[in-house]
Scaffold this motif. Structure first.
Motif, PDB file in Angstrom:
ATOM      1  N   LYS A 193       0.964  -1.234   0.137  1.00 35.06           N
ATOM      2  CA  LYS A 193      -0.026   0.046  -0.226  1.00 35.06           C
ATOM      3  C   LYS A 193       0.785   1.284   0.052  1.00 35.06           C
ATOM      4  O   LYS A 193       0.682   2.033  -0.791  1.00 35.06           O
ATOM      5  CB  LYS A 193      -0.877   0.040   1.284  1.00 35.06           C
ATOM      6  CG  LYS A 193      -1.818   1.136   1.285  1.00 35.06           C
ATOM      7  CD  LYS A 193      -2.810   1.056   2.820  1.00 35.06           C
ATOM      8  CE  LYS A 193      -3.839   2.256   2.627  1.00 35.06           C
ATOM      9  NZ  LYS A 193      -3.063   3.461   3.088  1.00 35.06           N
ATOM     10  N   SER A 208       2.749   1.619  -3.200  1.00 37.47           N
ATOM     11  CA  SER A 208       1.953   2.231  -4.317  1.00 37.47           C
ATOM     12  C   SER A 208       1.533   3.366  -4.345  1.00 37.47           C
ATOM     13  O   SER A 208       1.504   4.297  -5.194  1.00 37.47           O
ATOM     14  CB  SER A 208       0.555   1.301  -4.357  1.00 37.47           C
ATOM     15  OG  SER A 208       0.986  -0.144  -4.500  1.00 37.47           O
ATOM     16  N   TYR A 210       0.160   3.248  -9.551  1.00 39.44           N
ATOM     17  CA  TYR A 210      -0.452   2.796  -8.540  1.00 39.44           C
ATOM     18  C   TYR A 210      -0.719   1.115  -8.549  1.00 39.44           C
ATOM     19  O   TYR A 210      -0.481   0.528  -7.519  1.00 39.44           O
ATOM     20  CB  TYR A 210      -1.935   3.590  -8.126  1.00 39.44           C
ATOM     21  CG  TYR A 210      -2.340   3.078  -6.978  1.00 39.44           C
ATOM     22  CD1 TYR A 210      -2.031   3.626  -5.603  1.00 39.44           C
ATOM     23  CD2 TYR A 210      -3.687   2.461  -6.868  1.00 39.44           C
ATOM     24  CE1 TYR A 210      -2.600   3.267  -4.461  1.00 39.44           C
ATOM     25  CE2 TYR A 210      -3.961   2.041  -5.619  1.00 39.44           C
ATOM     26  CZ  TYR A 210      -3.656   2.673  -4.410  1.00 39.44           C
ATOM     27  OH  TYR A 210      -4.446   2.405  -3.479  1.00 39.44           O
ATOM     28  N   TRP A 211      -0.999   0.750  -9.755  1.00 42.57           N
ATOM     29  CA  TRP A 211      -1.409  -0.574  -9.937  1.00 42.57           C
ATOM     30  C   TRP A 211       0.035  -1.412 -10.192  1.00 42.57           C
ATOM     31  O   TRP A 211       0.061  -2.758 -10.235  1.00 42.57           O
ATOM     32  CB  TRP A 211      -2.071  -0.798 -11.144  1.00 42.57           C
ATOM     33  CG  TRP A 211      -3.558  -0.525 -11.024  1.00 42.57           C
ATOM     34  CD1 TRP A 211      -4.366   0.589 -10.603  1.00 42.57           C
ATOM     35  CD2 TRP A 211      -4.586  -1.609 -10.851  1.00 42.57           C
ATOM     36  NE1 TRP A 211      -5.448   0.377 -10.545  1.00 42.57           N
ATOM     37  CE2 TRP A 211      -5.680  -1.028 -10.681  1.00 42.57           C
ATOM     38  CE3 TRP A 211      -4.515  -2.941 -11.299  1.00 42.57           C
ATOM     39  CZ2 TRP A 211      -7.017  -1.624 -10.557  1.00 42.57           C
ATOM     40  CZ3 TRP A 211      -5.712  -3.554 -10.995  1.00 42.57           C
ATOM     41  CH2 TRP A 211      -6.978  -3.033 -10.889  1.00 42.57           C
ATOM     42  N   ASP A 248       2.718  -2.818  -8.903  1.00 43.65           N
ATOM     43  CA  ASP A 248       3.320  -3.953  -8.307  1.00 43.65           C
ATOM     44  C   ASP A 248       2.296  -4.653  -7.624  1.00 43.65           C
ATOM     45  O   ASP A 248       2.417  -5.546  -6.599  1.00 43.65           O
ATOM     46  CB  ASP A 248       4.214  -3.349  -6.917  1.00 43.65           C
ATOM     47  CG  ASP A 248       5.720  -3.120  -7.325  1.00 43.65           C
ATOM     48  OD1 ASP A 248       5.878  -3.549  -8.602  1.00 43.65           O
ATOM     49  OD2 ASP A 248       6.488  -2.683  -6.941  1.00 43.65           O
ATOM     50  N   PHE A 249       1.074  -4.541  -7.825  1.00 43.66           N
ATOM     51  CA  PHE A 249      -0.146  -5.365  -7.283  1.00 43.66           C
ATOM     52  C   PHE A 249       0.426  -7.127  -7.697  1.00 43.66           C
ATOM     53  O   PHE A 249      -0.136  -7.670  -6.700  1.00 43.66           O
ATOM     54  CB  PHE A 249      -1.348  -5.170  -7.902  1.00 43.66           C
ATOM     55  CG  PHE A 249      -2.031  -4.036  -7.332  1.00 43.66           C
ATOM     56  CD1 PHE A 249      -1.352  -3.125  -6.450  1.00 43.66           C
ATOM     57  CD2 PHE A 249      -3.212  -3.500  -7.822  1.00 43.66           C
ATOM     58  CE1 PHE A 249      -1.897  -1.831  -6.019  1.00 43.66           C
ATOM     59  CE2 PHE A 249      -3.739  -2.085  -7.350  1.00 43.66           C
ATOM     60  CZ  PHE A 249      -3.056  -1.444  -6.296  1.00 43.66           C
ATOM     61  N   SER A 267       0.876  -8.463 -12.123  1.00 38.40           N
ATOM     62  CA  SER A 267       0.014  -7.113 -12.048  1.00 38.40           C
ATOM     63  C   SER A 267      -0.724  -6.599 -13.150  1.00 38.40           C
ATOM     64  O   SER A 267      -1.934  -6.254 -13.217  1.00 38.40           O
ATOM     65  CB  SER A 267       1.147  -5.990 -11.917  1.00 38.40           C
ATOM     66  OG  SER A 267       2.062  -6.250 -10.723  1.00 38.40           O
ATOM     67  N   ASP A 320       8.658   4.690 -10.390  1.00 30.89           N
ATOM     68  CA  ASP A 320       8.920   3.529  -9.607  1.00 30.89           C
ATOM     69  C   ASP A 320      10.350   3.927  -8.880  1.00 30.89           C
ATOM     70  O   ASP A 320      10.611   3.415  -7.652  1.00 30.89           O
ATOM     71  CB  ASP A 320       8.762   2.043 -10.356  1.00 30.89           C
ATOM     72  CG  ASP A 320       8.901   1.061  -9.536  1.00 30.89           C
ATOM     73  OD1 ASP A 320       8.714   1.076  -8.212  1.00 30.89           O
ATOM     74  OD2 ASP A 320       9.586  -0.138  -9.948  1.00 30.89           O
TER      75      ASP A 320
END
Length: 808
Positions: free
Chosen positions: A604, A607, A636-637, A639-640, A685, A791
């Motif tokens: 979290k 991100s 934001y997405w 590294d999910f 991801s 990043d």
């Protein structure tokens, strides 16, 4: 700002007032396409300081309220492209001094890109004003998405930053060969495909016959995709703002008058080259050495320029035998020795210098006495520029050495036609100062070498190697050579185990050698299995059985063939010392430096950090029309996929107290479980994004943020055959892998599908190609780069060490 503001600032920075043309460049509405100015007239200062002024100092500079300085009407990066490394060193130092005197060293980044000295930190500051000084090899290879001396996974970032928001300055065009036309093709592609931010090219030289001659010669300045320059010349547009030359105001300047009127008396040397046999070369070198020693004046510099390395080496030996201590410079030295020679050149050198074309242009040295073998006219003009360069030497004298062109091979590396035309001009001259040679026309040779076509550029956008580990070779687009080189390095080792423990070769220890000389020299070592090459795919040294162009070879120091004074000699008696280098970390497919900081960072938090950095980058480039929402959401997405159990297990192995949280970063280095060798979290991801019905642009930018998953999704050769029931796999991600809920982003628990690997209009590759067509290669790569840089910066927020160690 006052009328004389630039002149006052220029004088403070350089120590002398600007010439009229230098002031015109800084204050005119836009920079020209061509700068055609005689040698020694300050071309480098003219364009660098004009760009600095227009970008950082002029009234049009942006408001102090923004965090990024500079005018959006001028490109953010100045890319200064030179044909030789010696020119890079000199230009870099000059610019460094100017930035310090202008008090801009903290505001404007300065980086050097040449073999053996490649800056690795400039890309993280993509929103800052920046000057890159490099060789055509380093810069053009990056602009073609196949950067030399760098990780393949960072190719797309440099490709993006060198093709968007840039002013390319291409200097010493007459020495660039096929690389010149590649710079034109690239500019043509940028105009066709469009870029983010202004992106222009300016070509400059002291010998732009290709412009002056018009007609036939103008063909040198055009390609199939770029013809603006040749159209200007053919139309006879001499007064255009697109071609900058000295005018009457410039010629009335006292200092320029002195430079232009400097006398350089010319005469034919008593020595001439009659053949290429061993006896011919020996006699020639002995006679030339004696003549050069006799003409040399104490406490001055004498330069003897030969067309071939072997002749220069023999002249050097003969001068030594006759009691003098000369210096030798040519292209067949290692980086260690080249650096020492460059330092010598910078220190007001005296004595006798024997050289090849390596000092032909740009090197700021001034000899009292100059000897030069017969060469093409443009080369001779450049060589003459190394004599009485400042117009202050009343004893200056130039000798040209005739060559008997009736003997086979004596004309090499040039053509008989080029040398005959040059001789005809020399026979009618008594002086070769700027005024004497200016305006002399010599028909130019037709362009040689390959140029990249639109199809090549689009194929180069895909940085995936084939299953055998092979890539598209861009070297024919960068330099044309009939004797294609290989590179040789020398090291010492006791046994094969010690050899295998050594890292890959580094450019600092490589010596370029023509392939025919390398084969001749290495015949016996090849038979004895003493020649090795680094297999990047297998990450080990392998024995060489045959030599082909472009190879980098390693031999034991005991094989000989290299002298620190002479360079490559092929003489077994010359035993070099090993160049000390640090071992290069393997460019492994699974390596991911940014996952290991000095502290644990939650998924979290990371991100949010990266999304915030993406927002700042989008604000810095606000005038470019970026799809800012997609960039920030992609950040934001990105590294999910680290929520995957394989990645979480790796980060929390033997740390049960950490296993209740989804982490993005760990405080220690670990190895990915062998069961999932090569696992790429960014692919997971991207699959999550697709399953959540996000736009494909977001999924693509998420997948591409390490440069390892871009246009294709396919298994890697090292991935094992899978157990029964697994339908598809790629990059360590398996069909039906489970992903836990990512609660902070509102993403439910799900099972991954690899349907996008299948063929068809909805496949990953088909959709990626459609994206490439929509945005074009340069703009799409720029969007990738912004997410990736965000990043890096987001990681650096938790560990400043990352600023110097961006990911592979």
């Amino acid at each position: 700002m006052s009328e004389n503001a630039f002149a006052n600032w220029f004088e403070r920075v350089t120590g002398y007032p600007p010439y009229p043309y230098q002031e015109r460049l800084a204050t005119k509405d836009e920079l020209p396409l061509l700068l055609d100015i005689p040698t020694g007239s300050g071309k480098t200062a003219a364009i660098v300081l004009a760009w600095l002024w227009r970008r950082e100092k002029a009234d049009r500079a942006v408001s102090q309220q923004t965090s990024v300085a500079g005018s959006d009407t001028e490109p953010r990066r100045l890319v200064y492209c030179l044909p030789m490394r010696s020119l890079v060193e000199q230009t870099y130092r000059e610019i460094q001094t100017w930035l310090e005197k202008a008090d801009l060293q903290n505001q404007v980044e300065l980086h050097r890109l040449m073999g053996g000295a490649v800056s690795q930190r400039w890309d993280i500051h993509a929103d800052k004003s920046c000057i890159l000084v490099g060789t055509q090899d380093q810069l053009l290879s990056r602009a073609l998405n196949r950067g030399y001396a760098m990780s393949r996974y960072k190719w797309p970032v440099h490709f993006a930053l060198l093709n968007n928001d840039c002013l390319w300055v291409v200097d010493e065009t007459q020495l660039m060969g096929t690389g010149l036309r590649t710079t034109m093709q690239l500019q043509g592609f940028r105009e066709q495909f469009q870029t983010y931010g202004p992106t222009h090219t300016l070509w400059m030289s002291a010998t732009l016959e290709l412009v002056r001659n018009g007609g036939e010669a103008s063909n040198q300045m055009q390609t199939v995709d770029y013809q603006r320059v040749s159209q200007l010349v053919r139309n006879g547009v001499e007064a255009t703002d697109k071609i900058e030359r000295l005018n009457e105001q410039d010629l009335a300047n006292e200092k320029l008058q002195k430079l232009n009127s400097a006398r350089k008396p010319l005469q034919c040397a008593q020595t001439s080259l009659l053949g290429t046999g061993k006896k011919d070369t020996s006699n020639y070198a002995k006679e030339l050495a004696a003549e050069a020693i006799a003409a040399h004046q104490e406490n001055t510099l004498t330069i003897v320029i030969c067309n071939r390395v072997d002749r220069a080496q023999e002249v050097y030996r003969q001068i030594e035998k006759q009691g003098k201590t000369p210096t030798l410079i040519h292209s067949r030295f290692r980086e260690k020795e080249r650096s020492q020679l460059t330092e010598w050149l910078q220190g007001n050198p005296k004595g006798i210098l024997v050289a090849t074309q390596a000092i032909e242009a740009g090197v700021d040295i001034s000899a009292t006495t100059l000897f030069s073998e017969l060469a093409p006219w443009s080369s001779l003009v450049q060589r003459f520029g190394r004599c009485n360069r400042r117009g202050e030497d009343s004893h200056a004298r130039v000798y040209w050495i005739d060559i008997d062109l009736s003997k086979k091979g004596v004309e090499l590396p040039y053509t008989e036609k080029e040398l005959t035309l040059a001789r005809d001009r020399l026979l009618n001259l008594e002086d070769v100062g700027i005024q004497s040679v200016q305006g002399i026309e010599v028909p130019s040779s037709p362009p040689e070498g390959l140029v990249p076509r639109k199809r090549d550029l689009l194929e180069l956008f895909d940085t995936s190697a084939d299953l055998a580990g092979h890539d598209i070779d861009v070297s024919p687009f960068i330099r044309h050579s009939e004797d294609t080189d290989v590179a040789i390095a020398w090291r010492s080792w006791s046994d094969t185990n010690e050899l295998q423990a050594m890292g890959a070769l580094q450019r600092a220890e490589l010596c370029r050698v023509s392939i025919w000389r390398a084969k001749e020299f290495l015949t016996d070592p090849l038979k004895a299995s003493q020649v090795w090459t680094w297999n990047g795919y297998q990450q080990k040294w392998t024995v060489v059985r045959d030599i082909y162009p472009g190879m980098s070879l390693l031999v034991p120091c005991s094989v000989g063939g290299y002298s620190s004074n002479l360079g490559f000699t092929a003489d077994k008696k010359d035993k070099p010392e090993q160049v000390a280098t640090e071992k290069i970390e393997n460019d492994a497919d699974s390596r991911d430096k940014l996952s290991y900081l000095r502290q644990y960072v939650s998924l979290k938090q990371h991100s949010e950090d990266v999304a915030d950095q993406a927002r700042q980058l989008c604000e810095a480039f606000a005038g470019f029309g970026l799809p800012a929402e997609y960039i920030q959401r992609s950040a934001y997405w990105h590294d999910f996929g680290k929520a995957h159990f394989t990645f979480q297990e790796m980060l929390t192995r033997d740390r049960p107290e950490k296993q209740e949280t989804l982490w993005a970063k760990s405080d220690r280095q670990s190895q990915i479980d062998a069961q999932r060798k090569g696992f790429r979290h960014e692919l997971a991801s991207a699959l999550i994004a697709l399953q959540q019905q996000e736009d494909f642009l977001l999924a693509y930018l998420v997948a591409a943020h390490h440069g390892k998953v871009r246009m294709t999704i396919q298994p890697q050769p090292y991935e094992p055959y899978l157990q029964e029931g697994v339908k598809r796999y790629a990059r360590g991600v398996w069909e039906n892998d489970n992903i836990p809920a990512i609660d902070f982003a509102g993403i439910p628990k799900q099972t991954l599908s690899l349907d996008c690997m299948e063929l068809g209009n909805n496949s990953w590759t088909s959709r990626a190609i459609a994206l490439l067509q929509e945005y074009g290669p340069f703009r799409l790569a720029f969007l990738e780069a912004l997410v990736r840089i965000a990043d890096w910066r987001g990681s650096a927020k938790r560990d400043e060490q990352i600023l110097g160690e961006t990911d592979a």
